[in-house]
Write a protein that holds these residues in place. Structure first.
Motif, mmCIF file in Angstrom:
data_model
loop_
_atom_site.group_PDB
_atom_site.id
_atom_site.type_symbol
_atom_site.label_atom_id
_atom_site.label_comp_id
_atom_site.label_asym_id
_atom_site.label_seq_id
_atom_site.Cartn_x
_atom_site.Cartn_y
_atom_site.Cartn_z
ATOM 1 N N LEU A 131 0.513 1.857 -6.703
ATOM 2 C CA LEU A 131 1.418 0.719 -6.565
ATOM 3 C C LEU A 131 2.472 0.714 -7.658
ATOM 4 O O LEU A 131 3.652 0.447 -7.393
ATOM 5 N N CYS A 132 2.091 1.027 -8.877
ATOM 6 C CA CYS A 132 3.079 1.129 -9.956
ATOM 7 C C CYS A 132 4.087 2.244 -9.661
ATOM 8 O O CYS A 132 5.285 2.088 -9.893
ATOM 9 N N ALA A 133 3.585 3.357 -9.136
ATOM 10 C CA ALA A 133 4.463 4.494 -8.825
ATOM 11 C C ALA A 133 5.500 4.123 -7.771
ATOM 12 O O ALA A 133 6.685 4.413 -7.927
ATOM 13 N N ALA A 134 5.055 3.478 -6.715
ATOM 14 C CA ALA A 134 5.982 3.095 -5.651
ATOM 15 C C ALA A 134 6.959 2.025 -6.133
ATOM 16 O O ALA A 134 8.155 2.071 -5.829
ATOM 17 N N ALA A 135 6.462 1.062 -6.904
ATOM 18 C CA ALA A 135 7.309 -0.031 -7.397
ATOM 19 C C ALA A 135 8.358 0.478 -8.383
ATOM 20 O O ALA A 135 9.503 0.002 -8.397
ATOM 21 N N CYS A 136 7.985 1.446 -9.186
ATOM 22 C CA CYS A 136 8.884 2.008 -10.193
ATOM 23 C C CYS A 136 10.174 2.545 -9.579
ATOM 24 O O CYS A 136 11.242 2.458 -10.173
ATOM 25 N N TRP A 137 10.067 3.095 -8.389
ATOM 26 C CA TRP A 137 11.221 3.709 -7.724
ATOM 27 C C TRP A 137 11.759 2.872 -6.572
ATOM 28 O O TRP A 137 12.628 3.315 -5.826
ATOM 29 N N GLY A 138 11.241 1.659 -6.406
ATOM 30 C CA GLY A 138 11.751 0.770 -5.363
ATOM 31 C C GLY A 138 11.397 1.209 -3.953
ATOM 32 O O GLY A 138 12.132 0.911 -3.015
ATOM 33 N N HIS A 139 10.262 1.867 -3.775
ATOM 34 C CA HIS A 139 9.829 2.302 -2.445
ATOM 35 C C HIS A 139 9.088 1.150 -1.760
ATOM 36 O O HIS A 139 7.856 1.107 -1.717
ATOM 37 N N THR A 140 9.859 0.225 -1.227
ATOM 38 C CA THR A 140 9.315 -1.024 -0.696
ATOM 39 C C THR A 140 8.322 -0.816 0.433
ATOM 40 O O THR A 140 7.292 -1.500 0.488
ATOM 41 N N GLU A 141 8.582 0.113 1.342
ATOM 42 C CA GLU A 141 7.649 0.328 2.456
ATOM 43 C C GLU A 141 6.306 0.866 1.956
ATOM 44 O O GLU A 141 5.254 0.477 2.461
ATOM 45 N N ALA A 142 6.327 1.736 0.974
ATOM 46 C CA ALA A 142 5.081 2.225 0.394
ATOM 47 C C ALA A 142 4.362 1.083 -0.329
ATOM 48 O O ALA A 142 3.140 0.952 -0.226
ATOM 49 N N VAL A 143 5.104 0.236 -1.031
ATOM 50 C CA VAL A 143 4.524 -0.932 -1.697
ATOM 51 C C VAL A 143 3.846 -1.827 -0.666
ATOM 52 O O VAL A 143 2.691 -2.246 -0.851
ATOM 53 N N ARG A 144 4.526 -2.108 0.423
ATOM 54 C CA ARG A 144 3.942 -2.966 1.467
ATOM 55 C C ARG A 144 2.669 -2.355 2.057
ATOM 56 O O ARG A 144 1.695 -3.052 2.324
ATOM 57 N N ALA A 145 2.689 -1.051 2.293
ATOM 58 C CA ALA A 145 1.506 -0.379 2.848
ATOM 59 C C ALA A 145 0.326 -0.482 1.882
ATOM 60 O O ALA A 145 -0.802 -0.766 2.298
ATOM 61 N N LEU A 146 0.579 -0.264 0.612
ATOM 62 C CA LEU A 146 -0.487 -0.358 -0.393
ATOM 63 C C LEU A 146 -1.039 -1.778 -0.480
ATOM 64 O O LEU A 146 -2.249 -1.983 -0.521
ATOM 65 N N LEU A 147 -0.145 -2.756 -0.495
ATOM 66 C CA LEU A 147 -0.577 -4.153 -0.557
ATOM 67 C C LEU A 147 -1.387 -4.530 0.693
ATOM 68 O O LEU A 147 -2.391 -5.234 0.588
ATOM 69 N N ALA A 148 -0.962 -4.042 1.848
ATOM 70 C CA ALA A 148 -1.672 -4.342 3.102
ATOM 71 C C ALA A 148 -3.094 -3.770 3.091
ATOM 72 O O ALA A 148 -3.965 -4.266 3.809
ATOM 73 N N HIS A 149 -3.314 -2.747 2.286
ATOM 74 C CA HIS A 149 -4.642 -2.132 2.186
ATOM 75 C C HIS A 149 -5.393 -2.564 0.925
ATOM 76 O O HIS A 149 -6.321 -1.894 0.484
#
Length: 142
Positions: free
Chosen positions: A81-99
């Protein structure tokens, strides 16, 4: 699966995840490579996919049993989640949060930055909003 084969397949899985090769990731998972594995540097496939914004690959790995909160690397990387958030990868952030990724989990075994801290370092308002909606607390309120 013997240790040598597992090591080889794990390395391939991390590479396929890093380049967003979702079909390759699926094939390696079908071949018996565990989703929760690492390459020799300690990188997890989920971290590799997350840091590169490969949201479809992130979803496949999560569905295969990868833990959304496992830290990657030998003290040099962080959480998916930190990795995706660091680069603004919102869809990856949403997928991680959903899981079930913890929006307040700090990397470096709880002593480093939070996903929201990372999103705030760039012009990633949409990513920050997704984290806040999931319950992320700003550092000054932690």
């Amino acid at each position: 699966m013997n240790r040598r084969r597992r090591k080889k397949l794990s390395k391939r899985l991390v590479w396929a995840a890093m380049i967003g090769d979702t079909a390759g990731v699926e094939a390696l998972l079908r071949a018996g490579t565990p989703a929760e594995t690492t390459d020799p540097e300690g990188t997890t496939p989920l971290y590799a996919a997350s840091v590169h914004g490969a949201a479809d690959t992130v979803r496949v790995l999560l569905a295969a049993g990868a833990s959304p909160d496992t830290e990657s690397g030998h003290g040099t990387q962080g959480t998916p989640l930190c990795a995706a958030a660091c680069w603004g990868h919102t869809e990856a952030v949403r997928a991680l949060l959903a899981h079930g990724a913890d929006p307040n989990l700090r990397e470096d075994h709880g002593t480093g930055r939070s996903p929201l801290d990372w999103a705030a370092t760039g012009p990633y308002a949409e990513t920050s909003a997704a984290l806040l909606a999931a319950g992320a607390r700003p550092s000054w309120r932690a």
